[in-house]
Design a protein around this motif. Structure first.
Motif, short mmCIF file in Angstrom:
data_model
loop_
_atom_site.label_atom_id
_atom_site.label_comp_id
_atom_site.label_asym_id
_atom_site.label_seq_id
_atom_site.Cartn_x
_atom_site.Cartn_y
_atom_site.Cartn_z
N GLN A 1 1.31 -1.37 -0.38
CA GLN A 1 -0.01 0.30 0.01
C GLN A 1 0.99 1.48 -0.28
O GLN A 1 1.69 1.49 0.62
CB GLN A 1 -1.29 0.31 1.32
CG GLN A 1 -1.92 -1.35 1.30
CD GLN A 1 -2.79 -0.62 2.36
OE1 GLN A 1 -3.75 -0.46 2.17
NE2 GLN A 1 -2.58 -1.44 3.55
N ALA A 2 0.68 1.91 -1.62
CA ALA A 2 1.47 3.24 -0.94
C ALA A 2 0.91 4.36 -1.51
O ALA A 2 -0.31 4.23 -2.40
CB ALA A 2 2.54 2.64 -1.74
N SER A 3 0.93 5.24 -1.13
CA SER A 3 0.93 6.85 -1.54
C SER A 3 1.34 7.84 -1.68
O SER A 3 2.64 7.89 -1.27
CB SER A 3 -0.78 7.44 -0.65
OG SER A 3 -0.40 7.50 0.63
N SER A 4 1.20 8.79 -2.83
CA SER A 4 2.04 10.21 -3.23
C SER A 4 1.46 11.49 -3.77
O SER A 4 0.42 10.71 -3.97
CB SER A 4 2.86 9.06 -4.63
OG SER A 4 3.50 10.36 -4.78
N SER A 5 2.83 12.09 -3.49
CA SER A 5 1.80 13.90 -4.06
C SER A 5 2.52 14.06 -4.67
O SER A 5 3.04 15.05 -5.76
CB SER A 5 2.02 14.51 -2.80
OG SER A 5 2.95 14.82 -2.62
N ASP A 6 3.54 12.87 -5.52
CA ASP A 6 4.20 13.26 -7.49
C ASP A 6 4.27 12.11 -8.19
O ASP A 6 3.49 10.82 -7.91
CB ASP A 6 5.75 13.75 -6.82
CG ASP A 6 6.71 13.45 -7.34
OD1 ASP A 6 6.81 14.82 -8.34
OD2 ASP A 6 6.76 12.37 -8.43
N VAL A 7 3.95 12.23 -9.27
CA VAL A 7 3.27 11.16 -10.59
C VAL A 7 4.86 10.20 -10.30
O VAL A 7 4.62 9.40 -10.22
CB VAL A 7 3.08 12.59 -11.16
CG1 VAL A 7 4.37 12.54 -12.31
CG2 VAL A 7 2.22 10.85 -12.61
N ASP A 8 6.12 10.34 -9.94
CA ASP A 8 7.01 10.42 -10.32
C ASP A 8 6.67 8.80 -9.18
O ASP A 8 7.05 7.61 -9.47
CB ASP A 8 8.27 10.77 -10.86
CG ASP A 8 8.88 11.55 -11.95
OD1 ASP A 8 7.67 11.12 -12.94
OD2 ASP A 8 8.61 12.63 -12.32
N GLU A 9 7.27 9.19 -8.05
CA GLU A 9 7.25 8.49 -6.91
C GLU A 9 5.89 7.77 -7.07
O GLU A 9 5.76 6.54 -6.99
CB GLU A 9 7.11 9.50 -5.80
CG GLU A 9 7.92 10.33 -5.63
CD GLU A 9 7.86 11.35 -4.73
OE1 GLU A 9 7.39 11.39 -3.37
OE2 GLU A 9 9.16 12.26 -3.99
#
Length: 329
Positions: free
Chosen positions: A18-26
């Motif tokens: 489970q992962a979340s990000s505020s950057d499209v590359d991340e």
């Protein structure tokens, strides 16, 4: 007879990513073993999340992206994938065709190239193509060759699609509430059987989308235009030059881009170059490169307009991206 009895395997357990990000590359880097690249098309702050339940023979995933995104690359060598659009502010564009109703996205060992709308959610299943082929042979099922080595929007019988959708909803409800249930071997075996039964029930009903031929023509036009845009070197081609090269009027090219990628040619081109600037800025630590140097390299000569466009697209100034890169350990 359960499918696990037809093709018995040793249960290696389950794992949950489970992962979340505020950057499209991340966000793209969090997609398990998938080898995909993402470009943010629409303007605004990006938010993404990815959940993957890895079972002995299947991966079940759920992906959410806040902005319009182009996805391209591979799921992996020899992979079978089937996905259902869950929600979004518009249609998903796949090789020039849009997905709606009982249509699904399916591929076997194929390159991915899709454009998703804003506020989009996609759920699906990934397995090895060898597993699907072996099950089909054992069960005397003829697989649709239309999905071999190409990503396709295909029509399928509504009943098994609805049942697969219900299974995916139940799986992610369980991940949210009681993920420890997947620690039980009997639960894993039953879940895999249920998913594989629906997939093997769906695939024989697959038929090509009626718009396949015209969609392929639109896709070819867009691909030729994109190749010119990305391969134009230091000199920025005008839209008229691109239109002449691909043999399409500005209106026709705009229609093709809208159908295939859900955006205009100029917006797409600007978005691609802004994504490239952002990636270069994130790699610029220790190089001494300035924002201006990177912007000019990608054809942005009007610096104040570039800064406005960049902030509108990524919700931060390019100087902030570079400063954060240099401060990162």
């Amino acid at each position: 007879m359960p499918l696990s009895a037809i093709l018995p395997i040793q249960d290696s357990g389950a794992s949950l990513l489970q992962a979340s990000s505020s950057d499209v590359d991340e966000h793209c880097a969090s997609l398990g073993g998938w080898r995909l690249s993402y470009d943010q098309i629409s303007a605004g702050a990006f938010r993404g999340s990815f959940t993957q339940l890895s079972l002995p023979r299947l991966d079940v995933f759920r992906e959410i992206t806040s902005q319009q995104v182009r996805q391209h690359g591979l799921l992996g060598d020899g992979c079978f994938g089937i996905a259902l659009p869950w929600q979004g502010d518009g249609e998903i564009n796949c090789n020039g065709a849009s997905v709606a109703g009982a249509q699904v996205i399916a591929c076997i060992d194929a390159e991915i190239d899709i454009c998703t709308p804003k506020s989009f959610e996609l759920r699906g299943v990934v397995a090895s193509a060898a597993l699907i082929e072996e099950l089909a042979a054992r069960l005397d099922i003829e697989l649709p060759r239309m999905v071999w080595h190409q990503l396709r929007v295909i029509e399928m019988a509504q009943a098994p699609v609805a049942r697969l959708r219900a299974h995916l909803a139940a799986i992610h409800d369980t991940i949210t509430t009681t993920p420890e249930r997947f620690d039980q071997p009997a639960v894993r075996a039953g879940l895999e059987d249920a998913l594989l039964v629906e997939i093997m029930d769906m695939l024989p009903t697959a038929r090509a989308n009626d718009s396949g031929r015209s969609a392929a023509a639109r896709k070819r036009t867009v691909e030729r235009a994109r190749a010119l845009m990305h391969g134009s070197g230091e000199r920025t081609l005008s839209l008229l030059e691109v239109c002449k090269a691909v043999g399409a009027s500005p209106r026709k090219l705009g229609y093709c881009f809208q159908e295939v990628l859900g955006t205009s040619p100029m917006h797409y081109w600007r978005a691609m170059r802004l994504n490239r600037v952002r990636r270069d800025l994130k790699r610029a630590a220790g190089t001494g490169a300035s924002v201006y140097d990177v912007a000019v390299r990608h054809g942005f000569w009007h610096f104040s307009q570039f800064s406005l466009d960049y902030k509108r697209h990524f919700s931060e100034l390019p100087s902030e991206t570079l400063r954060r890169t240099r401060l990162a350990p």
